[in-house]
Design an enzyme around this catalytic site. Structure first.
Site, PDB file in Angstrom:
ATOM      1  N   ASP A 101       0.859  -1.182   0.000  1.00 55.90           N
ATOM      2  CA  ASP A 101       0.000   0.000   0.000  1.00 55.90           C
ATOM      3  C   ASP A 101       0.896   1.233   0.000  1.00 55.90           C
ATOM      4  O   ASP A 101       2.129   1.129  -0.007  1.00 55.90           O
ATOM      5  CB  ASP A 101      -0.991  -0.030   1.163  1.00 55.90           C
ATOM      6  CG  ASP A 101      -0.309   0.061   2.515  1.00 55.90           C
ATOM      7  OD1 ASP A 101       0.919   0.288   2.562  1.00 55.90           O
ATOM      8  OD2 ASP A 101      -0.994  -0.104   3.532  1.00 55.90           O
ATOM      9  N   SER A 102       0.280   2.404   0.001  1.00 56.66           N
ATOM     10  CA  SER A 102       1.060   3.635  -0.166  1.00 56.66           C
ATOM     11  C   SER A 102       1.506   4.227   1.162  1.00 56.66           C
ATOM     12  O   SER A 102       2.330   5.133   1.194  1.00 56.66           O
ATOM     13  CB  SER A 102       0.208   4.673  -0.886  1.00 56.66           C
ATOM     14  OG  SER A 102      -0.861   5.078  -0.033  1.00 56.66           O
ATOM     15  N   GLY A 103       0.940   3.741   2.246  1.00 58.64           N
ATOM     16  CA  GLY A 103       1.235   4.309   3.549  1.00 58.64           C
ATOM     17  C   GLY A 103       0.221   5.338   4.005  1.00 58.64           C
ATOM     18  O   GLY A 103       0.126   5.637   5.200  1.00 58.64           O
ATOM     19  N   ASP A 155      -2.892   8.206  -1.610  1.00 60.13           N
ATOM     20  CA  ASP A 155      -4.217   8.827  -1.651  1.00 60.13           C
ATOM     21  C   ASP A 155      -4.572   9.318  -0.252  1.00 60.13           C
ATOM     22  O   ASP A 155      -3.834   9.071   0.706  1.00 60.13           O
ATOM     23  CB  ASP A 155      -5.277   7.838  -2.154  1.00 60.13           C
ATOM     24  CG  ASP A 155      -5.467   6.656  -1.201  1.00 60.13           C
ATOM     25  OD1 ASP A 155      -4.523   6.362  -0.432  1.00 60.13           O
ATOM     26  OD2 ASP A 155      -6.527   6.023  -1.234  1.00 60.13           O
ATOM     27  N   GLN A 198     -11.581   7.293  -4.959  1.00 58.86           N
ATOM     28  CA  GLN A 198     -12.135   7.803  -3.707  1.00 58.86           C
ATOM     29  C   GLN A 198     -13.461   8.507  -4.015  1.00 58.86           C
ATOM     30  O   GLN A 198     -13.979   8.375  -5.116  1.00 58.86           O
ATOM     31  CB  GLN A 198     -11.128   8.747  -3.029  1.00 58.86           C
ATOM     32  CG  GLN A 198      -9.891   8.039  -2.480  1.00 58.86           C
ATOM     33  CD  GLN A 198     -10.186   7.191  -1.235  1.00 58.86           C
ATOM     34  OE1 GLN A 198     -11.300   7.198  -0.698  1.00 58.86           O
ATOM     35  NE2 GLN A 198      -9.168   6.430  -0.801  1.00 58.86           N
ATOM     36  N   GLY A 225     -11.387   3.732   0.534  1.00 59.97           N
ATOM     37  CA  GLY A 225     -12.345   4.497   1.327  1.00 59.97           C
ATOM     38  C   GLY A 225     -13.650   3.780   1.582  1.00 59.97           C
ATOM     39  O   GLY A 225     -14.636   4.403   1.976  1.00 59.97           O
ATOM     40  N   ASP A 275      -7.858  -7.483   0.192  1.00 56.59           N
ATOM     41  CA  ASP A 275      -6.950  -7.714   1.320  1.00 56.59           C
ATOM     42  C   ASP A 275      -7.714  -7.349   2.573  1.00 56.59           C
ATOM     43  O   ASP A 275      -8.603  -6.492   2.542  1.00 56.59           O
ATOM     44  CB  ASP A 275      -5.707  -6.832   1.241  1.00 56.59           C
ATOM     45  CG  ASP A 275      -5.991  -5.423   1.745  1.00 56.59           C
ATOM     46  OD1 ASP A 275      -6.624  -4.639   1.005  1.00 56.59           O
ATOM     47  OD2 ASP A 275      -5.641  -5.109   2.903  1.00 56.59           O
TER      48      ASP A 275
END
Lengths: 384, 384
Positions: A101-103, A155, A198, A225, A275
């Site tokens: 994931d992006s964090g 995001d 989103q 989201g 996930d």
């Protein structure tokens, strides 16, 4: 090369839809590190470990890919350290595909004193208070250092419910970060980057986000989201709103979802990847997911029960340990109880995905879902 | 049939000394549930689980037998419950031999409000405050309900140092309890009961205890009340005092011992069996036992080290995971770190026992011990 191209070399990232049943798709993601059969469930390996499982046992459940969390890994042991040690795959002894994931999501839920602006998110580590800045460019750099196979754009994920204004602001920021993420990702042979839809609970915002992302050169699209506190019907309505605007040729990933029923419903609506921490976290707390529904092993009624969780499970641990033993281990706080229930749950999730894939191939998804839900509803009595 | 008889049927408990090197013995304990190669190390499975290990992985390290704790099991899940579920072997999925202790040691160290008299020990559970009475007869009944293969007499183990009067009182009480335990055990085909030598640090008391127990019809003799805080040389001196008074034809079990060096020294003095929480407990705290000595994986110097703990270990986990990864897992409090280090430690202990057995067979025990101690002393530098 165009992202998501299907006539690719073995060293390229590619996705093919193999068969369909209604909106549901049975597909195959190809990466240089291996194939991912979709619909796929990715066990969560937050800190470079699927908690309480040996990596070979994760693989043995049928998992083709696991997820790693940028937020946790950037703080400990650090992306540069993982890179120096040969990348995340070598580090955790998982030679198969990894999505990171992006964090962004965990910065917003876990970090202290965070400050978000156009550039990115500044925050302090929840572990040691150290200061960090996560931008789309830094997130891409971290994911490249980790050497994951599928990267996610940075995001901003807002919690539901929120005002439409707030959802719109976060969605537009996420689109600008999508462009920056895509640009920073560049062209990495064999690797993929996914954009994230989103827009909160507002259909028009979701559609705008999906269309804008579909027009960018991503290898896959995620829906973010959702599963952040809203009722299941809201989540499913948002899925139905978004799906028609996502390219058919690219994998669709519903982030952070979910219960077995969430997954079944979402697969029926065309989602390819999932996930969730649910099977692993629930296992550590004494909850088992089975064909007969969820079982709380801490409940006293299991104390003298010699029956296993599922005598016909392909997972040996579900077959050979009695409920009485699992109950005992959880009551005694024994690590083995967490190990066994985590394995049993991850295996059940993979068994469910295999069932869904087979049903789509056979054009019998509705029957499969009906029978599966009947099993959950019938409950544990079914085992006798 | 006489206890310890060696020309026994496959269904009988038997012990044979296969070869000797000085005082050290290489032997074989036969039970209906399988053979125990001696010198043997028994991993401790306190609450019906060797903590943080799957039973098949315990077996894979080379363990022929595990130990269960009567005190813990009588309180939770209860001996009658285990019996109703088919006995301890079925309960914990360990079909191989099990030795159970008598419960006495842990009543004295863990229970609340205990009161010891001639009859036994009355105490309150440390878990729920429930009241229990442990007598020699009840300990035998519990061990029979658990269906363990080797039972231990109930004894009183005093902490060292203690006064000679206190050691003498406890030793004589333990002898009376030995007679009651032996009588209560009766004649159980295929099962064994061991007596326990007590007597503190006083040679004359130890000799008296050993001689009295040797005259009773036990299948094996244990040395108790050592490794309870005294220096290693005191323990070894007591061993040297006691050994000449134990029958050659019966296995000798040094309870609760110990470090790899304690084990090596005790094997050289004629001990056949050991148990200790050290490899499992140390593993959960980030300590590894290796051919190169003890390694504290929590130490920051491992943070960037790509080397495994032992590239030539027969234990895969010791070969394929880097020290950096193990360090990361322990710092992050990940269960997998405890799982891996526990397995690595139990495997090392079994590797050490296999080495000792081979050395005795080859008549090269002194050389083996010298080389082994050299490896520990050389330390981790040896791996490069």
């Amino acid at each position: 090369m165009t992202a998501g191209s299907s006539n690719a070399s073995p060293q390229a990232f590619a996705f093919r839809v193999l068969s369909r049943d209604g909106a549901a798709r049975r597909g195959l993601v190809s990466t240089p590190r291996g194939e991912i059969r979709t619909p796929a469930f990715m066990p969560v390996g937050t800190a470079a470990t699927v908690k309480a499982m040996f990596p070979q046992d994760v693989r043995a459940t049928g998992a083709d890919i696991v997820l790693g969390n940028v937020y946790h890994l950037m703080l400990r042991p650090g992306a540069e350290r993982v890179a120096a040690l040969g990348g995340l795959h070598d580090f955790m002894n998982w030679p198969h595909p990894i999505l990171t994931d992006s964090g962004g999501f965990q910065v917003m839920s876990l970090a202290k004193l965070r400050k978000l602006d156009e550039q990115g998110v500044a925050f302090q580590s929840h572990i040691d208070g150290s200061r960090h800045l996560l931008t789309p460019e830094r997130s891409m750099e971290i994911q490249r250092l980790l050497d994951s196979d599928i990267h996610m754009q940075l995001d901003e994920c807002v919690r539901l419910p929120c005002t439409e204004q707030e959802a719109e602001r976060a969605m537009r920021l996420s689109l600008r970060w999508a462009e920056r993420s895509r640009k920073a990702f560049g062209d990495q042979t064999g690797k993929a980057i996914f954009g994230i839809v989103q827009g909160g609970e507002t259909p028009a915002l979701r559609v705008e986000s999906a269309r804008a992302l579909a027009a960018m050169d991503f290898h896959g699209l995620a829906i973010g989201g959702l599963a952040v506190g809203e009722p299941q019907e809201v989540m499913l309505a948002m899925l139905e709103t978004v799906m028609p605007h996502l390219p058919e040729s690219k994998p669709r990933y519903l982030m952070g979802v979910g219960t077995p029923d969430d997954i079944v419903q979402s697969v029926a609506r065309g989602v390819d990847m999932f996930d969730c921490v649910m099977p692993t976290r629930a296992g550590r707390h004494g909850l088992a997911y089975t064909r007969f529904g969820r079982v709380n092993l801490r409940n006293a009624r299991h104390a003298g029960d010699p029956a296993p969780l599922d005598a016909e499970s392909p997972c040996e641990s579900a077959r050979i340990y009695s409920r009485a033993y699992l109950h005992h281990l959880m009551k005694a706080g024994e690590i083995l109880g967490m190990m066994l229930l985590t394995e049993i749950n991850v295996a059940y999730y993979q068994q469910l995905m295999a069932g869904l894939r087979g049903a789509i191939e056979a054009g019998r998804l509705a029957d499969f879902i009906g029978a599966t839900k009947e099993g959950w509803a019938r409950g544990e009595g079914a085992r006798s």
